[in-house]
Design a protein around this motif. Structure first.
Motif, mmCIF file in Angstrom:
data_model
loop_
_atom_site.group_PDB
_atom_site.id
_atom_site.type_symbol
_atom_site.label_atom_id
_atom_site.label_comp_id
_atom_site.label_asym_id
_atom_site.label_seq_id
_atom_site.Cartn_x
_atom_site.Cartn_y
_atom_site.Cartn_z
ATOM 1 N N TYR A 50 2.129 3.569 8.215
ATOM 2 C CA TYR A 50 1.938 3.271 9.620
ATOM 3 C C TYR A 50 3.205 2.585 10.121
ATOM 4 O O TYR A 50 4.017 2.100 9.330
ATOM 5 C CB TYR A 50 0.738 2.339 9.824
ATOM 6 C CG TYR A 50 -0.601 2.983 9.532
ATOM 7 C CD1 TYR A 50 -0.996 3.265 8.229
ATOM 8 C CD2 TYR A 50 -1.479 3.305 10.560
ATOM 9 C CE1 TYR A 50 -2.209 3.867 7.964
ATOM 10 C CE2 TYR A 50 -2.714 3.893 10.306
ATOM 11 C CZ TYR A 50 -3.060 4.163 9.000
ATOM 12 O OH TYR A 50 -4.272 4.749 8.743
ATOM 13 N N ARG A 65 0.061 -0.524 16.353
ATOM 14 C CA ARG A 65 0.350 0.131 15.086
ATOM 15 C C ARG A 65 -0.193 1.550 15.135
ATOM 16 O O ARG A 65 -1.312 1.797 15.589
ATOM 17 C CB ARG A 65 -0.263 -0.646 13.931
ATOM 18 C CG ARG A 65 0.163 -0.173 12.566
ATOM 19 C CD ARG A 65 -0.374 -1.080 11.469
ATOM 20 N NE ARG A 65 0.135 -2.444 11.579
ATOM 21 C CZ ARG A 65 -0.049 -3.378 10.648
ATOM 22 N NH1 ARG A 65 -0.731 -3.076 9.529
ATOM 23 N NH2 ARG A 65 0.416 -4.594 10.819
ATOM 24 N N TYR A 97 4.595 0.021 7.612
ATOM 25 C CA TYR A 97 3.643 -0.574 6.689
ATOM 26 C C TYR A 97 3.001 0.516 5.832
ATOM 27 O O TYR A 97 2.594 1.559 6.363
ATOM 28 C CB TYR A 97 2.531 -1.288 7.447
ATOM 29 C CG TYR A 97 2.980 -2.433 8.311
ATOM 30 C CD1 TYR A 97 3.343 -2.224 9.641
ATOM 31 C CD2 TYR A 97 3.024 -3.733 7.810
ATOM 32 C CE1 TYR A 97 3.751 -3.272 10.444
ATOM 33 C CE2 TYR A 97 3.434 -4.793 8.603
ATOM 34 C CZ TYR A 97 3.788 -4.557 9.919
ATOM 35 O OH TYR A 97 4.192 -5.602 10.719
ATOM 36 N N CYS A 98 2.879 0.252 4.542
ATOM 37 C CA CYS A 98 2.119 1.183 3.716
ATOM 38 C C CYS A 98 0.680 0.689 3.619
ATOM 39 O O CYS A 98 0.392 -0.502 3.790
ATOM 40 C CB CYS A 98 2.732 1.346 2.322
ATOM 41 S SG CYS A 98 2.707 -0.120 1.299
ATOM 42 N N ASN A 99 -0.198 1.623 3.355
ATOM 43 C CA ASN A 99 -1.628 1.362 3.289
ATOM 44 C C ASN A 99 -2.219 2.188 2.157
ATOM 45 O O ASN A 99 -1.857 3.361 1.998
ATOM 46 C CB ASN A 99 -2.282 1.726 4.619
ATOM 47 C CG ASN A 99 -3.786 1.750 4.560
ATOM 48 O OD1 ASN A 99 -4.395 2.797 4.341
ATOM 49 N ND2 ASN A 99 -4.402 0.598 4.737
ATOM 50 N N GLN A 114 -9.204 -1.354 1.560
ATOM 51 C CA GLN A 114 -7.903 -1.092 2.166
ATOM 52 C C GLN A 114 -6.941 -2.245 1.885
ATOM 53 O O GLN A 114 -7.280 -3.415 2.055
ATOM 54 C CB GLN A 114 -8.053 -0.935 3.685
ATOM 55 C CG GLN A 114 -8.937 0.213 4.103
ATOM 56 C CD GLN A 114 -8.333 1.569 3.791
ATOM 57 O OE1 GLN A 114 -7.109 1.742 3.799
ATOM 58 N NE2 GLN A 114 -9.186 2.552 3.505
ATOM 59 N N TYR A 115 -5.730 -1.899 1.467
ATOM 60 C CA TYR A 115 -4.680 -2.879 1.255
ATOM 61 C C TYR A 115 -3.446 -2.468 2.045
ATOM 62 O O TYR A 115 -3.185 -1.267 2.235
ATOM 63 C CB TYR A 115 -4.334 -2.987 -0.234
ATOM 64 C CG TYR A 115 -5.423 -3.618 -1.062
ATOM 65 C CD1 TYR A 115 -6.417 -2.838 -1.633
ATOM 66 C CD2 TYR A 115 -5.468 -4.997 -1.253
ATOM 67 C CE1 TYR A 115 -7.434 -3.413 -2.390
ATOM 68 C CE2 TYR A 115 -6.470 -5.585 -2.012
ATOM 69 C CZ TYR A 115 -7.448 -4.781 -2.564
ATOM 70 O OH TYR A 115 -8.456 -5.358 -3.311
ATOM 71 N N TRP A 116 -2.683 -3.497 2.471
ATOM 72 C CA TRP A 116 -1.493 -3.261 3.285
ATOM 73 C C TRP A 116 -0.269 -3.886 2.626
ATOM 74 O O TRP A 116 -0.357 -4.950 2.015
ATOM 75 C CB TRP A 116 -1.658 -3.868 4.675
ATOM 76 C CG TRP A 116 -2.680 -3.170 5.500
ATOM 77 C CD1 TRP A 116 -4.015 -3.434 5.558
ATOM 78 C CD2 TRP A 116 -2.451 -2.084 6.398
ATOM 79 N NE1 TRP A 116 -4.629 -2.579 6.431
ATOM 80 C CE2 TRP A 116 -3.692 -1.733 6.962
ATOM 81 C CE3 TRP A 116 -1.316 -1.376 6.787
ATOM 82 C CZ2 TRP A 116 -3.841 -0.701 7.894
ATOM 83 C CZ3 TRP A 116 -1.447 -0.353 7.708
ATOM 84 C CH2 TRP A 116 -2.690 -0.017 8.249
#
Length: 121
Positions: free
Chosen positions: A37, A45, A94-96, A109-111
């Protein structure tokens, strides 16, 4: 716990390329969807690209044909190859990941912490 660590952002001229990576570490049973994202100043975002566990991909219209998302399941890592970069691609990326820590629990979910990409001459 699970941590996502991003790498690869920076300053690049219009038309240039960058490759982002995001590696997950910690207690991991499996990872389902992975994605990237981005958020530009003053904007919400937005999804850039996603890749499922079976490697099916989805891209935002604005990056189709220029960006490629891929994953390395052995390394719990997702990549974003960005080519033909434009000034409007400037944002924090940002990765997710949807991570299952054990077989008994659903994915969470992790960011990542975010990495700055600036496209400017």
């Amino acid at each position: 716990q699970v941590q996502l660590v991003e790498d690869g952002g920076g300053l690049v001229q219009p038309g240039g390329s960058l490759r982002l990576s995001c590696a997950a570490s910690g207690t991991i049973f499996s990872i389902n969807d992975m994605g990237w994202y981005r958020q530009a100043p003053g904007k919400q975002r937005e999804l850039v690209a996603r890749i499922t566990g079976s490697s099916s991909t989805t891209y935002a219209d604005s990056v189709k044909g220029r960006f490629t998302i891929s994953r390395d399941n052995a390394k719990n890592t997702v990549y974003l190859q960005m080519n033909s970069l434009k000034p409007e691609d400037t944002a924090v990326y940002y990765c997710n990941m949807a991570v299952r820590q054990t077989m008994y629990y659903a994915a969470r979910q992790y960011w990542g912490q975010g990495t700055q990409v600036t496209v400017s001459s």
